[in-house]
Write an enzyme that holds these catalytic residues in place. Structure first.
Site, PDB file in Angstrom:
ATOM      1  N   ASP A  45     -11.400  23.783  -7.951  1.00 56.99           N
ATOM      2  CA  ASP A  45     -11.917  24.970  -8.642  1.00 56.99           C
ATOM      3  C   ASP A  45     -11.750  24.782 -10.148  1.00 56.99           C
ATOM      4  O   ASP A  45     -10.625  24.776 -10.666  1.00 56.99           O
ATOM      5  CB  ASP A  45     -11.173  26.224  -8.174  1.00 56.99           C
ATOM      6  CG  ASP A  45     -11.541  26.616  -6.751  1.00 56.99           C
ATOM      7  OD1 ASP A  45     -12.742  26.583  -6.426  1.00 56.99           O
ATOM      8  OD2 ASP A  45     -10.625  26.940  -5.971  1.00 56.99           O
ATOM      9  N   LYS A 253      -1.846 -12.108  14.731  1.00 54.43           N
ATOM     10  CA  LYS A 253      -3.035 -12.192  15.594  1.00 54.43           C
ATOM     11  C   LYS A 253      -3.672 -10.811  15.631  1.00 54.43           C
ATOM     12  O   LYS A 253      -3.103  -9.865  16.166  1.00 54.43           O
ATOM     13  CB  LYS A 253      -2.671 -12.646  17.010  1.00 54.43           C
ATOM     14  CG  LYS A 253      -3.893 -12.943  17.874  1.00 54.43           C
ATOM     15  CD  LYS A 253      -3.509 -13.459  19.250  1.00 54.43           C
ATOM     16  CE  LYS A 253      -4.746 -13.965  19.979  1.00 54.43           C
ATOM     17  NZ  LYS A 253      -5.828 -12.943  20.064  1.00 54.43           N
ATOM     18  N   ASP A 255      -6.176  -7.848  16.576  1.00 58.08           N
ATOM     19  CA  ASP A 255      -6.774  -7.394  17.831  1.00 58.08           C
ATOM     20  C   ASP A 255      -8.191  -6.904  17.551  1.00 58.08           C
ATOM     21  O   ASP A 255      -8.467  -5.702  17.592  1.00 58.08           O
ATOM     22  CB  ASP A 255      -5.907  -6.264  18.396  1.00 58.08           C
ATOM     23  CG  ASP A 255      -6.153  -6.046  19.876  1.00 58.08           C
ATOM     24  OD1 ASP A 255      -6.958  -6.783  20.452  1.00 58.08           O
ATOM     25  OD2 ASP A 255      -5.527  -5.134  20.442  1.00 58.08           O
ATOM     26  N   ASP A 698      16.857   7.897  -9.634  1.00 55.49           N
ATOM     27  CA  ASP A 698      18.202   7.891  -9.073  1.00 55.49           C
ATOM     28  C   ASP A 698      18.684   9.336  -8.949  1.00 55.49           C
ATOM     29  O   ASP A 698      19.108   9.953  -9.935  1.00 55.49           O
ATOM     30  CB  ASP A 698      19.118   7.077  -9.989  1.00 55.49           C
ATOM     31  CG  ASP A 698      20.503   6.883  -9.378  1.00 55.49           C
ATOM     32  OD1 ASP A 698      20.708   7.307  -8.228  1.00 55.49           O
ATOM     33  OD2 ASP A 698      21.366   6.314 -10.064  1.00 55.49           O
ATOM     34  N   GLY A 733      18.469   2.137  -0.563  1.00 56.47           N
ATOM     35  CA  GLY A 733      19.579   3.056  -0.811  1.00 56.47           C
ATOM     36  C   GLY A 733      19.079   4.486  -0.754  1.00 56.47           C
ATOM     37  O   GLY A 733      18.319   4.862   0.129  1.00 56.47           O
TER      38      GLY A 733
END
Length: 854
Positions: A45, A253, A255, A698, A733
């Protein structure tokens, strides 16, 4: 005068919706904002303040900074000024029900009379926003019914960068649409105001200079060679397990359907493995290949479709081919390039040229990654993760048609192709109960049993219709069928080939517990035989290697004494490991041998970031729970595969910094007790110019990982607004690194200043959420934006490194979409190498390196 907000008020029940009711229009201003709105259809919008209200348009797609792109903008009712800050959820069933995000905001200017421009149907204006900047225009189209349709487009100016403005986080709260819908508290509180819009700088192109455009439309004819002719593809021989030794490379491999794509003359032709022209069948893939930067090429690969878990799946591929669903192309070989036949080059050289050709390719095109050596570990990991298996190829092998023995395949489950020779009637009113299967043997079709599961309603209907056209009066199978096989059987011409999974072959050669996977229209019925896995002969020492390498590298044991290694152990990629039984992670029982095996599997993908980069090691010779220490200088303890480069330090002294460039060097570091690998932001070849920017998020101990994810998306969008594409790296971590690849042009002082300014701007904009200083006291309840990793000599954990922490978490790069569903920064662990390897081999988002603009 009529109330301009009457229509707005009439459409809403303010007792049910939290949208502002608004009052009388106020004094004129010049605000603009964009709200991302997931109503019945997702749209943007676009709103401009004029005469005390917000003129509004619903834009069908994200605004584009390409002047050639015009977005349809449907005029909607005027909104009150209070709506400028609205973000939340409109209840389902109410007008516009759905999630609303404040996607952009700022001011707009128009030197002419804007009201007159709106009345005339042409409005030219300048935006100063956080995402939309520069000159834009709205042009009204001829009336069609009740809708008032306009076009929103960018004017060609300094901010016309040719990219879509695709951002996921709110400019106000930092929340994603999912976070807003879930009612998450907007922890990233913003002190930013519209008057300060654009503080982060204008969006720029991803490394392109102004005026350049992305690759041309593949349908446009370019001069060049004609597409190369089809070649019979090289095929893999089924074996019981992957071969050992470094003479082999191993790939997933896939599929899917084998496909050779011939590029030339501005177009492309896609061939099936039998040479059928399936260009139309494979959707956008041939056109995408035609846009590759080459005059001509013959590319070998696999067409696949991904299931909900992100893995290639044959049944999903069948549905995608029928319904026009998304297809991907994994290219694993390059047979011709620019008119040059590459078939006599070693495979690794052909793949190197292929990797270069696909370096800038975007989805649906993908380069098929491989690992060298460690095939059995990779096979076990992929099987555990639910993949089909591994294809192993001689690294020095030439491209030869058919089965030459230099390509081998090991399957996680029993599955192969069978010829359909008939069907049995169903007593449940469905198309058929089972299919009669056969294989070619001594010039005839041998019956091998039935398959009666694996069919959904649509497959039953489609396959029944095809079988009806092939009905035959006699059995196509050799010999006389027993009574059980003949019971209720309707025979057909043996033209169709089915892919079937099964538990095993019984003693009489029949399939047991068979399940239908799909039709193989790329394979010829006359070539379908039983595939029997051959035993792999252990690899002998390669006679072409230097003599000292046949004896194995010189090592030092845990006591630091030098010793001559015996012949290399094949599952450790030529590196002898002392004390493999030593427990490194007591809480998991993870041994040193298992840790080396983990690194052997991921070595090739890890080396893409590790190789040639000065590194610091976290060494724990007696295990994680004992003494650990950092080492960045060469002390003469490592093998010859661990190198050093002399780098001048700030005090003028020169120190030998460690680096590796191959798997043997990496594994020798692990042999010497290394758990973690941290790397500089630059390579030894250009040590003063970093090739990546790392923003380390962190969080304070009390913050949930959901907050970190929200912050990561906001940082990504802020970097994107500066022209830097990025990806999230789970650190193993509690945090996340946002990594932006750089063109190595700016030197360390400029990069450090840029990173510091970026972090401090985040803190100034959202002081309740971010802090740019290391002080523990100031970090309380906030996220430390660690910019210090972007200075000379600093390091950051490298992708796929194990962490010397409780749980053996692994630093793993993921996609932004994956981040939404990730529960923690240590979601991957060295104790589950299957998950790590599956992530390393899956398709990734295209990340382009960009120049850092101060």
């Amino acid at each position: 005068m009529a109330d301009p907000l009457a229509t707005y008020a009439a459409k809403r029940d303010f007792a049910k919706t939290s949208e502002p009711a608004g009052g009388a229009p106020t004094a004129a201003g010049n605000l603009f904002m964009v709200q991302k709105h997931a109503a019945s259809r997702l749209h943007w919008d676009f709103r401009l303040e004029l005469n005390g209200v917000l003129l509004s348009w619903a834009v069908t797609r994200p605004p584009s900074t390409d002047p050639k792109v015009k977005r349809l903008a449907v005029r909607t009712e005027d909104h009150p000024l209070d709506y400028a800050t609205f973000e939340g959820v409109i209840p389902k069933g109410e007008y516009g029900g759905g999630t609303v995000m404040l996607w952009d905001r700022g001011t707009w200017t128009n030197e002419a009379d804007p009201a007159a421009g709106v009345a005339k149907g042409k409005l030219h204006f300048t935006l100063t926003g956080e995402r939309m900047r520069g000159e834009w225009e709205l042009i009204r189209l001829k009336p069609e019914g009740k809708a008032e349709n306009w076009l929103l487009g960018k004017i060609d100016d300094e901010f016309a960068t040719g990219v879509d403005l695709d951002f996921d986080a709110s400019v106000s709260t930092g929340r994603t649409m999912a976070a807003i819908a879930a009612g998450e508290v907007p922890l990233l509180l913003s002190s930013h105001s519209p008057e300060g819009a654009g503080r982060g700088g204008p969006p720029t192109s991803k490394g392109r200079s102004r005026g350049e455009r992305p690759t041309a439309d593949p349908s446009r004819k370019r001069e060049g060679r004609r597409p190369p002719a089809f070649r019979t593809p090289q095929l893999a021989t089924l074996v019981d397990r992957p071969p050992t030794g470094n003479d082999w490379v191993h790939e997933t491999k896939y599929d899917g359907y084998r496909a050779l794509v011939a590029v030339g003359g501005g177009g492309a032709v896609a061939y099936s493995r039998s040479g059928l022209d399936w260009t139309a069948k494979f959707g956008a893939i041939p056109g995408s290949c035609a846009a590759l930067p080459c005059g001509s090429a013959l590319i070998d690969g696999e067409i696949v479709a991904l299931d909900a878990a992100g893995k290639p799946n044959f049944s999903t591929l069948q549905a995608a081919l029928k319904d026009g669903g998304p297809l991907l192309y994994f290219a694993f070989d390059l047979l011709e390039l620019g008119g040059e036949d590459l078939s006599d080059l070693p495979l690794v050289e052909r793949k190197a040229k292929l990797a270069t050709l696909f370096a800038d390719a975007a989805p649906p095109l993908h380069y098929s990654e491989h690992v060298r050596g460690g095939g059995e570990a990779m096979f076990a990991a992929l099987c555990a993760a639910g993949y089909e298996g591994v294809v192993s190829k001689r690294a020095d092998g030439k491209a030869r048609p058919g089965r030459s023995g230099s390509w081998l395949k090991a399957k996680c489950t029993h599955r192969q192709e069978f010829v359909i020779g008939g069907w049995s009637k169903s007593d449940k009113g469905r198309g058929f109960a089972s299919l009669l299967l056969g294989v070619q043997e001594e010039g005839a079709l041998r019956y091998v049993g039935r398959v009666g599961t694996g069919f959904d309603d649509r497959t039953l209907e489609d396959l029944s219709a095809r079988l009806a056209t092939l009905k035959a009066d006699t059995s196509p199978f050799a010999g006389k069928l027993d009574a059980a096989a003949r019971r209720g059987a309707v025979f057909v011409r043996p033209d169709l080939v089915a892919e079937v999974a099964f538990a095993e072959f019984t003693a009489d050669g029949s399939v047991r517990h068979a399940s239908f996977l799909g039709l193989r229209e790329d394979k010829v019925a006359g070539e379908v035989v039983v595939e029997t896995a051959k035993p792999v002969i252990p690899a002998k020492a390669a006679t072409h290697r230097p003599k000292q390498r046949e004896m194995g590298p010189r090592l030092r044991g845990d006591d630091g004494k030098a010793e001559e290694a015996p012949a290399p152990a094949p599952d450790r990629r030529g590196v002898r490991v002392t004390s493999p039984e030593r427990v490194v992670f007591p809480e998991l029982g993870l041994t040193k041998g298992a840790l080396v095996d983990y690194y052997a599997v991921v070595a090739d993908v890890m080396l893409r970031e590790l190789a040639g980069r000065p590194i610091s090691l976290v060494r724990c010779p007696q295990g994680r729970s004992k003494t650990c220490f950092f080492q960045k200088h060469n002390s003469g303890m490592f093998s010859d595969d661990v190198h050093h480069v002399d780098i001048a330090e700030s005090d003028g002294k020169t120190e030998p910094y460690l680096f590796v460039d191959n798997a043997a060097g990496l594994l020798n570091c692990v042999q010497m007790g290394t758990i973690e690998f941290h790397g500089w932001g630059s390579r030894v070849a250009d040590i003063e110019r970093p090739d990546r920017l790392v923003i380390d998020l962190d969080p304070d101990e009390g913050l949930d990982f959901t907050v970190v994810k929200t912050a990561a998306v906001l940082v990504r969008d802020r970097l994107k607004a500066r022209g830097l594409a990025s990806f999230p790296l789970l650190t193993g971590g509690k945090g996340v690194h946002i990594v932006a690849p750089l063109v190595p042009s700016a030197e360390w002082p400029a990069v450090k200043a840029w990173a510091r300014g970026f972090a401090e701007a985040l803190e100034a904009e959202m002081p309740a959420a971010f802090v740019a200083t290391m002080s523990k006291a100031k970090r309380k309840g906030r996220i430390f934006v660690d910019w210090l990793r972007n200075q000379r000599g600093a390091t950051a954990v490298l992708p796929y490194s194990v962490r010397a922490r409780d749980g053996a978490g692994v630093a793993v790069p993921i996609t932004w979409k994956q981040l939404t569903d990730t529960a923690a920064g240590n979601a991957f662990t060295a104790a589950d190498p299957a998950a790590v390897l599956a992530q390393a081999m899956r398709p990734t988002e295209k990340i382009e390196a960009a120049k850092l603009v101060p």
